[in-house]
Scaffold this motif. Structure first.
Motif, short mmCIF file in Angstrom:
data_model
loop_
_atom_site.label_atom_id
_atom_site.label_comp_id
_atom_site.label_asym_id
_atom_site.label_seq_id
_atom_site.Cartn_x
_atom_site.Cartn_y
_atom_site.Cartn_z
N VAL A 72 -4.97 84.60 -22.37
CA VAL A 72 -5.23 86.51 -22.36
C VAL A 72 -6.11 86.90 -21.57
CG1 VAL A 72 -3.87 86.56 -24.47
CG2 VAL A 72 -2.63 87.70 -21.87
N ARG A 73 -6.79 86.64 -22.88
CA ARG A 73 -7.72 88.36 -23.09
C ARG A 73 -8.67 87.28 -22.08
NH1 ARG A 73 -10.42 88.68 -28.40
NH2 ARG A 73 -10.93 90.56 -27.14
N ARG A 74 -9.04 86.06 -22.08
CA ARG A 74 -10.44 85.58 -20.71
C ARG A 74 -9.81 86.12 -19.30
NH1 ARG A 74 -10.02 79.01 -21.87
NH2 ARG A 74 -9.70 79.82 -24.48
N ILE A 75 -8.69 86.37 -19.10
CA ILE A 75 -8.42 86.11 -17.83
C ILE A 75 -8.12 88.38 -17.37
CG2 ILE A 75 -5.63 86.82 -18.02
CD1 ILE A 75 -7.07 85.03 -15.32
N ARG A 76 -8.29 88.71 -18.14
CA ARG A 76 -7.96 90.00 -18.87
C ARG A 76 -9.36 90.60 -18.56
NH1 ARG A 76 -2.96 91.05 -21.69
NH2 ARG A 76 -1.23 90.88 -20.69
N ALA A 77 -10.90 89.24 -18.85
CA ALA A 77 -11.72 90.32 -18.34
C ALA A 77 -12.96 89.92 -17.61
CB ALA A 77 -12.95 89.77 -20.09
N THR A 78 -13.65 90.87 -16.96
CA THR A 78 -14.09 90.85 -16.34
C THR A 78 -15.96 90.64 -16.75
OG1 THR A 78 -13.54 92.82 -15.61
CG2 THR A 78 -15.10 92.35 -14.28
N VAL A 79 -16.12 89.51 -15.82
CA VAL A 79 -17.90 89.10 -15.50
C VAL A 79 -18.16 90.49 -14.55
CG1 VAL A 79 -19.32 87.28 -15.42
CG2 VAL A 79 -17.20 86.89 -16.64
N TYR A 80 -19.40 90.87 -14.75
CA TYR A 80 -20.44 91.20 -14.68
C TYR A 80 -21.31 90.30 -14.36
CZ TYR A 80 -17.38 95.11 -14.87
OH TYR A 80 -16.82 96.01 -14.59
N THR A 81 -22.72 90.34 -13.13
CA THR A 81 -23.71 90.07 -13.03
C THR A 81 -24.72 89.96 -11.99
OG1 THR A 81 -24.19 87.54 -12.99
CG2 THR A 81 -22.42 87.88 -11.63
N CYS A 89 -21.46 77.96 -12.06
CA CYS A 89 -21.06 78.80 -12.68
C CYS A 89 -19.94 79.33 -12.42
CB CYS A 89 -22.10 79.84 -13.20
SG CYS A 89 -23.27 79.78 -13.80
N ALA A 90 -19.36 79.33 -11.00
CA ALA A 90 -18.49 79.05 -10.70
C ALA A 90 -17.13 78.74 -11.17
CB ALA A 90 -18.43 79.56 -9.08
N ALA A 91 -17.71 77.21 -11.45
CA ALA A 91 -16.46 75.73 -11.53
C ALA A 91 -16.49 76.57 -13.02
CB ALA A 91 -16.75 75.25 -11.25
N ALA A 92 -17.40 76.66 -13.74
CA ALA A 92 -17.46 77.44 -15.28
C ALA A 92 -16.49 78.16 -15.39
CB ALA A 92 -18.55 77.27 -15.64
N HIS A 93 -16.74 79.32 -14.89
CA HIS A 93 -15.40 80.39 -14.57
C HIS A 93 -13.87 79.65 -14.32
CE1 HIS A 93 -15.47 84.70 -14.46
NE2 HIS A 93 -13.75 84.59 -13.52
N ALA A 94 -13.90 79.80 -13.32
CA ALA A 94 -12.95 79.21 -13.02
C ALA A 94 -11.88 78.62 -13.66
CB ALA A 94 -12.28 78.65 -11.97
N TRP A 95 -12.45 77.06 -14.53
CA TRP A 95 -12.24 76.34 -15.45
C TRP A 95 -11.57 76.62 -16.93
CZ3 TRP A 95 -10.24 72.10 -14.86
CH2 TRP A 95 -10.58 71.40 -13.37
N VAL A 96 -12.44 77.74 -17.29
CA VAL A 96 -12.02 78.21 -18.35
C VAL A 96 -10.98 79.49 -18.46
CG1 VAL A 96 -13.23 80.31 -20.09
CG2 VAL A 96 -14.63 78.19 -19.40
N GLY A 97 -10.67 79.96 -16.93
CA GLY A 97 -10.05 80.77 -16.90
C GLY A 97 -10.21 82.10 -16.87
N LEU A 98 -11.29 82.90 -16.54
CA LEU A 98 -12.09 84.25 -16.94
C LEU A 98 -11.43 85.20 -15.85
CD1 LEU A 98 -15.44 83.58 -18.38
CD2 LEU A 98 -13.58 84.73 -19.26
N GLY A 99 -12.04 86.27 -15.76
CA GLY A 99 -10.94 87.14 -14.35
C GLY A 99 -12.04 87.68 -14.08
N ARG A 100 -11.71 89.46 -13.60
CA ARG A 100 -13.15 89.64 -12.66
C ARG A 100 -14.19 88.94 -12.45
NH1 ARG A 100 -14.32 95.30 -12.05
NH2 ARG A 100 -14.48 95.61 -10.19
N ILE A 101 -14.74 89.05 -11.54
CA ILE A 101 -15.90 88.93 -10.91
C ILE A 101 -16.96 89.94 -10.68
CG2 ILE A 101 -18.35 87.99 -10.40
CD1 ILE A 101 -16.16 84.89 -10.97
N VAL A 102 -17.96 90.06 -11.00
CA VAL A 102 -18.76 91.91 -10.00
C VAL A 102 -20.21 91.77 -10.05
CG1 VAL A 102 -18.69 94.11 -9.87
CG2 VAL A 102 -16.69 93.11 -10.75
#
Length: 159
Positions: A72-81, A89-102
């Motif tokens: 629940v904390r992963r999906i609410r987090a934002t990755v800035y890059t 990295c996009a696949a890893a992001h999806a598999w882990v269930g992270l939120g928004r990407i900017v």
């Protein structure tokens, strides 16, 4: 959602991390993970210059999040890059269930610049994040940072 002033500040930090990577002999990429409350949870820069080409900061974020955050904390987090995620990295992001990407610059922009400079292309196709992770919420690029990022890439990749 568009890239906001807060997003630009955080992307600015990613550019600083990318510069630090370049200064230490790595490819100039930097990323950070920000929690729903705005707190910086993790930040890193590319470390592929040490011989392992998978040492991307976005991949490190995914690993850290999987080990340290509830889903629940992963999906609410934002990755800035500093640059749009590569397919790994996009696949890893999806598999882990992270939120928004900017991101500050797109993979397409980087590809165009590499071609312009006659630099070697990456070993994987520069796909948009949503091609690899169709449910990802993605915002970018940030034209305000284009010149600064392009200069870092040019220092790293122009033959």
């Amino acid at each position: 959602m568009a890239v906001s002033d807060t997003d630009l500040d955080r992307l600015g930090r990613c550019v600083e991390l990318a510069r630090a990577a370049l200064d230490e002999g790595h490819a100039p990429f930097g990323s950070m993970l920000v929690g729903a409350d705005g707190a910086i949870l993790f930040e890193d820069y590319n470390r592929s210059g040490d011989g392992d080409p998978t040492q991307h900061p976005e991949f490190a974020i995914a690993r850290w999040a999987a080990a340290n955050l509830a889903p629940v904390r992963r999906i609410r987090a934002t990755v800035y890059t500093s640059c749009e995620h590569c397919p790994m990295c996009a696949a890893a992001h999806a598999w882990v269930g992270l939120g928004r990407i900017v991101y500050a610059t797109s993979a397409a922009q980087l590809g165009q610049w590499l071609a312009e400079w006659g630099a070697p292309r990456p070993p994987v196709s520069p796909l948009p994040i949503t091609t690899v992770a169709p449910k990802a919420v993605v915002d970018g690029p940030a034209p305000q940072l284009e010149d600064e990022i392009k200069a870092l890439y040019q220092a790293a990749y122009q033959p």
